[in-house]
Design a protein around this motif. Structure first.
Motif, mmCIF file in Angstrom:
data_model
loop_
_atom_site.group_PDB
_atom_site.id
_atom_site.type_symbol
_atom_site.label_atom_id
_atom_site.label_comp_id
_atom_site.label_asym_id
_atom_site.label_seq_id
_atom_site.Cartn_x
_atom_site.Cartn_y
_atom_site.Cartn_z
ATOM 1 N N UNK A 10 26.491 51.054 48.886
ATOM 2 C CA UNK A 10 27.948 50.910 48.185
ATOM 3 C C UNK A 10 27.733 51.114 46.727
ATOM 4 N N UNK A 11 26.484 51.012 46.331
ATOM 5 C CA UNK A 11 26.049 51.519 44.958
ATOM 6 C C UNK A 11 26.067 52.809 44.878
ATOM 7 N N UNK B 98 30.830 49.926 44.089
ATOM 8 C CA UNK B 98 30.533 48.934 43.596
ATOM 9 C C UNK B 98 31.005 48.660 42.265
ATOM 10 N N UNK B 99 30.922 49.965 41.450
ATOM 11 C CA UNK B 99 31.064 49.935 40.189
ATOM 12 C C UNK B 99 32.585 49.944 39.710
ATOM 13 N N UNK C 24 34.792 48.894 42.046
ATOM 14 C CA UNK C 24 35.596 47.763 42.347
ATOM 15 C C UNK C 24 35.265 46.662 41.195
ATOM 16 N N UNK C 25 33.865 46.562 40.775
ATOM 17 C CA UNK C 25 33.448 45.562 39.637
ATOM 18 C C UNK C 25 34.252 45.857 38.382
ATOM 19 N N UNK D 9 38.074 44.907 39.000
ATOM 20 C CA UNK D 9 38.107 43.562 39.120
ATOM 21 C C UNK D 9 37.975 42.631 37.592
ATOM 22 N N UNK D 10 37.093 43.119 36.963
ATOM 23 C CA UNK D 10 36.746 42.687 35.679
ATOM 24 C C UNK D 10 37.871 42.663 34.672
ATOM 25 N N UNK E 260 40.866 40.704 35.443
ATOM 26 C CA UNK E 260 40.639 39.292 35.051
ATOM 27 C C UNK E 260 40.454 39.173 33.597
ATOM 28 N N UNK E 261 39.807 39.984 32.922
ATOM 29 C CA UNK E 261 39.929 39.970 31.379
ATOM 30 C C UNK E 261 41.405 40.066 30.902
ATOM 31 N N UNK F 9 43.936 38.833 32.446
ATOM 32 C CA UNK F 9 44.514 37.584 32.484
ATOM 33 C C UNK F 9 44.174 36.612 31.470
ATOM 34 N N UNK F 10 42.659 36.514 31.232
ATOM 35 C CA UNK F 10 42.370 35.863 30.161
ATOM 36 C C UNK F 10 42.891 35.851 28.907
ATOM 37 N N UNK F 11 42.913 37.250 28.489
ATOM 38 C CA UNK F 11 43.803 37.665 27.127
ATOM 39 C C UNK F 11 45.130 37.064 27.187
ATOM 40 N N UNK G 88 46.351 34.796 28.707
ATOM 41 C CA UNK G 88 46.159 32.960 28.469
ATOM 42 C C UNK G 88 45.801 33.002 27.316
#
Lengths: 375, 65
Positions: free
Chosen positions: B23-24, B29-30, B32-33, B36-37, B40-41, B43-45, B47
């Motif tokens: 996958x790498x 991998x990269x 998807x990562x 996803x990151x 997520x970031x 959502x954090x911002x 919030x």
């Protein structure tokens, strides 16, 4: 981030050098939660799977004939410089008790991911199922359970076992780098553990908090407690729905269907329906005080039902999930120690994120109420 | 923080020859990562921004009271 920077600067300033230490203590957990979830996302996706055997070209064989087949590996690095050792295991796979082993006669490396293996006629075997074991110092010991099965034993003489041919000394040998276990059915989807399970755990925590606020509301009659009970249940439901979705995706890959007749799956669906009914009940009563008390009593019963449907019943009957049929969940069979490094931070992180979301929503609801009263 | 630091220390270890990951190699991998990151970031911002706005409202209501 030019758009966010004024907000962020101001946000950080609220607990910066000018403010009290108490405020720093008040906010630290939010950032820790976000950091833990981010860490689990990055580490959970970036750490590679260990080497494993993906497929065997010839899965049914006759014991009286030569046996030749090709093996395809996943994340393997086969090399002719360190020729792999190959065994067929006849008998119980784990923990090697009562098993007999047959060594391969010839092994050649086709490329980094492919091996060509041949055995002399094996002879009549006690069990019709054989497991395949391959070892190289770089890849460690790889096992493919139920890799080959006996098609016909016609004309086969009884097998002669070689006592020296055994990989027992190599049991548990693994590559030296950090990796997640390569499980036959799960393969790369094993990473879903860091999303699916923590989301359910966070849901259980939030619904517990919701129940506690319901009890508080019943004893104090404070509307603030009722608002908190509602909001914690709402955020818990969101995490529960996400847990259900990630579980369905996982089920499709590993069990072949989006939904299977499994006690834990059905229990989770019933639990979410019970909590949906909680919100319907709330919306059906207009009087605030009456609504709060009625919903609080229902919420206590809803949580008891959650315990029954999610934590008790699935353990009493057979289930495809780990922790069923009386087995302890997250034992050494379900969770590798290397996975715990990411799994536990993910659980803490998602719980923290859930609490943060619930806190923001609660404060927003209370501000809305104050503004409504004011106008 | 101890958990984070412990994890990062472990992740940083190079204990032996590293194998190529399927996958790498393909770059999945990269991607998807990264996706996803970023989500997520986001959502954090969101919030953080909401948190701050609510704080301002709470302050204003307190002052007016």
């Amino acid at each position: 981030m030019p758009l966010c920077s004024p907000y962020l600067t101001s946000y950080f300033r609220t607990f910066g050098a000018n403010n009290s230490r108490a405020q720093v203590i008040k906010f630290w957990w939010k950032f820790l939660a976000a950091a833990l979830v981010l860490l689990s996302l990055i580490a959970g996706l970036a750490i590679p799977l260990g080497p494993g055997i993906t497929s065997v070209s010839n899965t049914i064989f006759e014991t009286s004939n030569d046996l030749s087949f090709e093996v395809t590996g996943y994340n393997t690095a086969f090399s002719s410089e360190e020729l792999p050792q190959v065994w067929l295991q006849n008998g119980e796979l784990d923990p090697f008790k009562g098993s007999q082993f047959i060594c391969a006669d010839a092994v050649s490396v086709v490329d980094g991911k492919t091996l060509s293996i041949s055995f002399d006629p094996l002879g009549a075997l006690p069990s019709r199922i054989c497991h395949l074991l391959i070892y190289t110092p770089t890849n460690g010991l790889m096992v493919r359970p139920n890799a080959l099965s006996v098609g016909s034993e016609e004309g086969a003489t009884p097998v002669s076992w070689d006592a020296e041919c055994s990989p027992l000394a190599l049991a548990g040998t693994e590559p030296g780098y950090l990796h997640f276990p390569n499980r036959e059915m799960l393969i790369e989807t094993i990473r879903n553990l860091y999303l699916h399970v923590p989301m359910w755990f966070a849901m259980i925590l939030l619904l517990l908090m919701s129940m506690i606020f319901s009890i508080k509301h019943l004893s104090s009659s404070k509307l603030e407690d009722d608002v908190k009970a509602r909001v914690f249940a709402q955020v818990g439901m969101v995490l529960g729905m996400l847990g259900l979705l990630t579980g369905m995706l996982w089920a499709k890959f590993t069990w072949g269907d989006w939904w299977v007749n499994d006690s834990r799956l059905n229990g989770s669906a019933v639990t979410l329906l019970i909590y949906m009914a909680y919100f319907i009940l709330r919306n059906s009563v207009e009087d605030e005080s009456k609504r709060g008390r009625l919903a609080a009593v229902y919420n206590i019963f809803a949580y008891v039902m959650l315990i029954v449907f999610l934590l008790v019943l699935p353990r009493m009957v057979d289930s495809l999930h780990p922790g069923a049929g009386g087995n302890p969940a997250f034992s050494q069979y379900d969770l590798d120690n290397k996975m715990r490094l990411v799994f536990y931070p993910a659980v803490l992180g998602w719980m923290g994120m859930g609490l943060w979301m619930a806190q923001v929503r609660t404060r927003l609801s209370l501000v809305e109420r104050k503004l409504l009263w004011k106008n | 923080m101890l958990v984070v630091l412990t994890n990062l220390t472990v992740l940083g270890q190079e204990q032996g020859p590293k194998l190529t990951s399927v996958a790498q190699e393909s770059g999945k991998y990269w991607v998807t990562t990264g996706v996803a990151s970023i989500i997520f970031l986001g959502i954090v911002v969101y919030l953080v921004v909401q948190d701050r706005k609510i704080k301002q409202l709470e302050k204003r209501l307190e002052e007016e009271a």
